[in-house]
Design a protein around this motif. Sequence first.
Motif, PDB file in Angstrom:
ATOM      1  N   ILE A  94       0.911  -1.413  -0.031  1.00 37.70           N
ATOM      2  CA  ILE A  94      -0.062  -0.012   0.019  1.00 37.70           C
ATOM      3  C   ILE A  94       0.859   1.308   0.113  1.00 37.70           C
ATOM      4  O   ILE A  94       1.809   1.447   0.718  1.00 37.70           O
ATOM      5  CB  ILE A  94      -0.862  -0.110   1.146  1.00 37.70           C
ATOM      6  CG1 ILE A  94      -1.731  -1.298   1.320  1.00 37.70           C
ATOM      7  CG2 ILE A  94      -1.899   1.449   1.355  1.00 37.70           C
ATOM      8  CD1 ILE A  94      -2.798  -1.261   0.200  1.00 37.70           C
ATOM      9  N   PRO A  95       0.774   2.042  -0.938  1.00 36.44           N
ATOM     10  CA  PRO A  95       1.577   3.408  -0.938  1.00 36.44           C
ATOM     11  C   PRO A  95       1.477   4.113   0.594  1.00 36.44           C
ATOM     12  O   PRO A  95       0.377   4.016   1.351  1.00 36.44           O
ATOM     13  CB  PRO A  95       0.805   4.347  -1.876  1.00 36.44           C
ATOM     14  CG  PRO A  95       0.154   3.331  -2.737  1.00 36.44           C
ATOM     15  CD  PRO A  95      -0.584   2.270  -1.748  1.00 36.44           C
ATOM     16  N   THR A  96       2.680   4.666   0.856  1.00 40.55           N
ATOM     17  CA  THR A  96       2.788   5.262   2.235  1.00 40.55           C
ATOM     18  C   THR A  96       2.086   6.578   2.256  1.00 40.55           C
ATOM     19  O   THR A  96       1.893   7.218   3.399  1.00 40.55           O
ATOM     20  CB  THR A  96       4.473   5.443   2.431  1.00 40.55           C
ATOM     21  OG1 THR A  96       4.838   6.418   1.617  1.00 40.55           O
ATOM     22  CG2 THR A  96       5.069   4.002   2.503  1.00 40.55           C
ATOM     23  N   ASP A 152      -3.347   7.323  10.256  1.00 45.90           N
ATOM     24  CA  ASP A 152      -3.008   6.929   8.790  1.00 45.90           C
ATOM     25  C   ASP A 152      -2.309   5.804   8.604  1.00 45.90           C
ATOM     26  O   ASP A 152      -2.459   4.939   7.810  1.00 45.90           O
ATOM     27  CB  ASP A 152      -2.068   8.086   8.392  1.00 45.90           C
ATOM     28  CG  ASP A 152      -1.628   8.008   6.859  1.00 45.90           C
ATOM     29  OD1 ASP A 152      -2.644   8.070   6.108  1.00 45.90           O
ATOM     30  OD2 ASP A 152      -0.566   7.462   6.410  1.00 45.90           O
ATOM     31  N   GLN A 153      -1.109   5.453   9.627  1.00 45.69           N
ATOM     32  CA  GLN A 153      -0.616   4.278   9.587  1.00 45.69           C
ATOM     33  C   GLN A 153      -1.325   3.030   9.742  1.00 45.69           C
ATOM     34  O   GLN A 153      -1.190   1.962   8.883  1.00 45.69           O
ATOM     35  CB  GLN A 153       0.603   4.423  10.819  1.00 45.69           C
ATOM     36  CG  GLN A 153       1.580   3.196  10.717  1.00 45.69           C
ATOM     37  CD  GLN A 153       2.429   3.228  11.827  1.00 45.69           C
ATOM     38  OE1 GLN A 153       2.442   4.168  12.482  1.00 45.69           O
ATOM     39  NE2 GLN A 153       3.580   2.136  12.104  1.00 45.69           N
ATOM     40  N   THR A 154      -2.480   3.154  10.719  1.00 40.78           N
ATOM     41  CA  THR A 154      -3.184   2.059  10.880  1.00 40.78           C
ATOM     42  C   THR A 154      -4.141   1.601  10.028  1.00 40.78           C
ATOM     43  O   THR A 154      -4.340   0.206   9.571  1.00 40.78           O
ATOM     44  CB  THR A 154      -3.946   2.463  12.477  1.00 40.78           C
ATOM     45  OG1 THR A 154      -3.100   2.495  13.247  1.00 40.78           O
ATOM     46  CG2 THR A 154      -4.828   0.897  12.802  1.00 40.78           C
ATOM     47  N   VAL A 155      -4.588   2.600   9.204  1.00 42.39           N
ATOM     48  CA  VAL A 155      -5.552   2.274   7.951  1.00 42.39           C
ATOM     49  C   VAL A 155      -4.824   1.749   7.013  1.00 42.39           C
ATOM     50  O   VAL A 155      -5.086   0.963   6.185  1.00 42.39           O
ATOM     51  CB  VAL A 155      -6.134   3.791   7.688  1.00 42.39           C
ATOM     52  CG1 VAL A 155      -7.003   3.621   6.299  1.00 42.39           C
ATOM     53  CG2 VAL A 155      -6.965   4.313   8.629  1.00 42.39           C
ATOM     54  N   ARG A 156      -3.690   2.200   6.779  1.00 43.33           N
ATOM     55  CA  ARG A 156      -2.753   1.732   5.552  1.00 43.33           C
ATOM     56  C   ARG A 156      -2.373   0.276   5.857  1.00 43.33           C
ATOM     57  O   ARG A 156      -2.093  -0.642   4.936  1.00 43.33           O
ATOM     58  CB  ARG A 156      -1.544   2.573   5.382  1.00 43.33           C
ATOM     59  CG  ARG A 156      -1.856   3.956   4.538  1.00 43.33           C
ATOM     60  CD  ARG A 156      -0.697   4.736   4.589  1.00 43.33           C
ATOM     61  NE  ARG A 156      -1.068   6.150   4.103  1.00 43.33           N
ATOM     62  CZ  ARG A 156      -1.491   6.555   3.123  1.00 43.33           C
ATOM     63  NH1 ARG A 156      -1.393   5.794   1.783  1.00 43.33           N
ATOM     64  NH2 ARG A 156      -1.957   7.740   2.786  1.00 43.33           N
ATOM     65  N   SER A 157      -1.948  -0.022   7.408  1.00 39.81           N
ATOM     66  CA  SER A 157      -1.613  -1.481   7.718  1.00 39.81           C
ATOM     67  C   SER A 157      -2.880  -2.413   7.271  1.00 39.81           C
ATOM     68  O   SER A 157      -2.653  -3.520   6.795  1.00 39.81           O
ATOM     69  CB  SER A 157      -1.566  -1.355   9.045  1.00 39.81           C
ATOM     70  OG  SER A 157      -1.052  -3.015   9.273  1.00 39.81           O
ATOM     71  N   ILE A 158      -3.979  -1.745   7.735  1.00 45.07           N
ATOM     72  CA  ILE A 158      -5.169  -2.869   7.582  1.00 45.07           C
ATOM     73  C   ILE A 158      -5.560  -2.967   6.495  1.00 45.07           C
ATOM     74  O   ILE A 158      -5.852  -3.996   5.915  1.00 45.07           O
ATOM     75  CB  ILE A 158      -6.617  -2.171   8.404  1.00 45.07           C
ATOM     76  CG1 ILE A 158      -6.174  -2.164   9.899  1.00 45.07           C
ATOM     77  CG2 ILE A 158      -7.726  -2.755   8.176  1.00 45.07           C
ATOM     78  CD1 ILE A 158      -7.290  -1.398  10.783  1.00 45.07           C
ATOM     79  N   MET A 159      -5.277  -1.905   5.306  1.00 49.69           N
ATOM     80  CA  MET A 159      -5.858  -2.139   3.988  1.00 49.69           C
ATOM     81  C   MET A 159      -5.037  -3.009   3.387  1.00 49.69           C
ATOM     82  O   MET A 159      -5.358  -3.668   2.473  1.00 49.69           O
ATOM     83  CB  MET A 159      -5.415  -0.452   3.257  1.00 49.69           C
ATOM     84  CG  MET A 159      -6.104  -0.459   1.901  1.00 49.69           C
ATOM     85  SD  MET A 159      -7.878  -0.951   1.597  1.00 49.69           S
ATOM     86  CE  MET A 159      -8.736   0.476   2.875  1.00 49.69           C
ATOM     87  N   MET A 176      -6.485  -6.343   3.840  1.00 47.71           N
ATOM     88  CA  MET A 176      -7.718  -6.211   3.280  1.00 47.71           C
ATOM     89  C   MET A 176      -7.490  -6.862   1.767  1.00 47.71           C
ATOM     90  O   MET A 176      -8.415  -7.542   1.174  1.00 47.71           O
ATOM     91  CB  MET A 176      -8.509  -5.112   3.546  1.00 47.71           C
ATOM     92  CG  MET A 176      -8.993  -5.165   4.961  1.00 47.71           C
ATOM     93  SD  MET A 176     -10.368  -6.087   5.408  1.00 47.71           S
ATOM     94  CE  MET A 176     -10.970  -5.354   6.879  1.00 47.71           C
ATOM     95  N   VAL A 177      -6.721  -5.811   1.360  1.00 50.33           N
ATOM     96  CA  VAL A 177      -6.618  -5.998  -0.297  1.00 50.33           C
ATOM     97  C   VAL A 177      -6.050  -7.266  -0.603  1.00 50.33           C
ATOM     98  O   VAL A 177      -6.210  -7.945  -1.558  1.00 50.33           O
ATOM     99  CB  VAL A 177      -5.435  -5.014  -0.778  1.00 50.33           C
ATOM    100  CG1 VAL A 177      -5.312  -5.297  -2.095  1.00 50.33           C
ATOM    101  CG2 VAL A 177      -6.189  -3.622  -0.734  1.00 50.33           C
ATOM    102  N   ALA A 178      -4.996  -7.848   0.352  1.00 52.29           N
ATOM    103  CA  ALA A 178      -4.295  -9.153   0.063  1.00 52.29           C
ATOM    104  C   ALA A 178      -5.393 -10.261   0.462  1.00 52.29           C
ATOM    105  O   ALA A 178      -5.500 -11.475  -0.472  1.00 52.29           O
ATOM    106  CB  ALA A 178      -3.439  -9.437   1.036  1.00 52.29           C
TER     107      ALA A 178
END
Length: 217
Positions: free
Chosen positions: A10-12, A44-51, A54-56
């Motif tokens: 996921i882009p940072t 922001d960091q948590t959302v990107r980690s969860i995403m 989720m995408v995987a």
Amino acid sequence: MASEFKPAPIPTGRITIDGTERIVDAKGGYIPVSTVKPADLLIDQTVRSIMGWMVAASEQIARLKAHTFEDIGALEALLAEQYGATLGGKKGNMTLTSYDGCLKVQVQVADRLTFGPELQIAKTLLDECLNEWAASARPELQAIVTRAFNTDKEGQINRAEIFTLLRLEIEDARWKEAMRAIRDAIRVEGTQTYIRAYRRESADQPWQAVTIDMAKA
């Protein structure tokens, strides 16, 4: 061996400009990270980690669906070639069960239904009936009609309630004409195939769904 399940990249959302680390905001601006609230950075960091996870998971489910259809298709072809046998009914519905009766895969093909302009004719006729029967009509009948033609957030009517109306036996000629209009309004746009899996400890136990719905996991 199956590959280890890993999060998707996921882009940072960050970029370094002139030696300063910046984060992209909702307006497309590049904000120095040092000026952003720590809580906002953590979110922001948590959302990107969860995403990433989720995408995987979504990609794995897509691959699972493709592999499942390939396996069933290969089975159908093999049975047809070697044994002259076919699986499922006319629409493609089928149930495959392991020899011990403890594992089951169901394929269900459902029609995608919409309703044509005849439905508005049906609504007008039903309103006439209910207005005339105002004093004698059962409240539950009025409620069914109301629910059937109320639209949801996507503008879709309540199909289940529409079909409930079709099952009611009412002799009024306008009601019967309204039911005919509803039947004429039904359009089949296509089909949707669902695959469901079940398992149980022994053949005399109830089936338990193998779910990939996160809300039910």
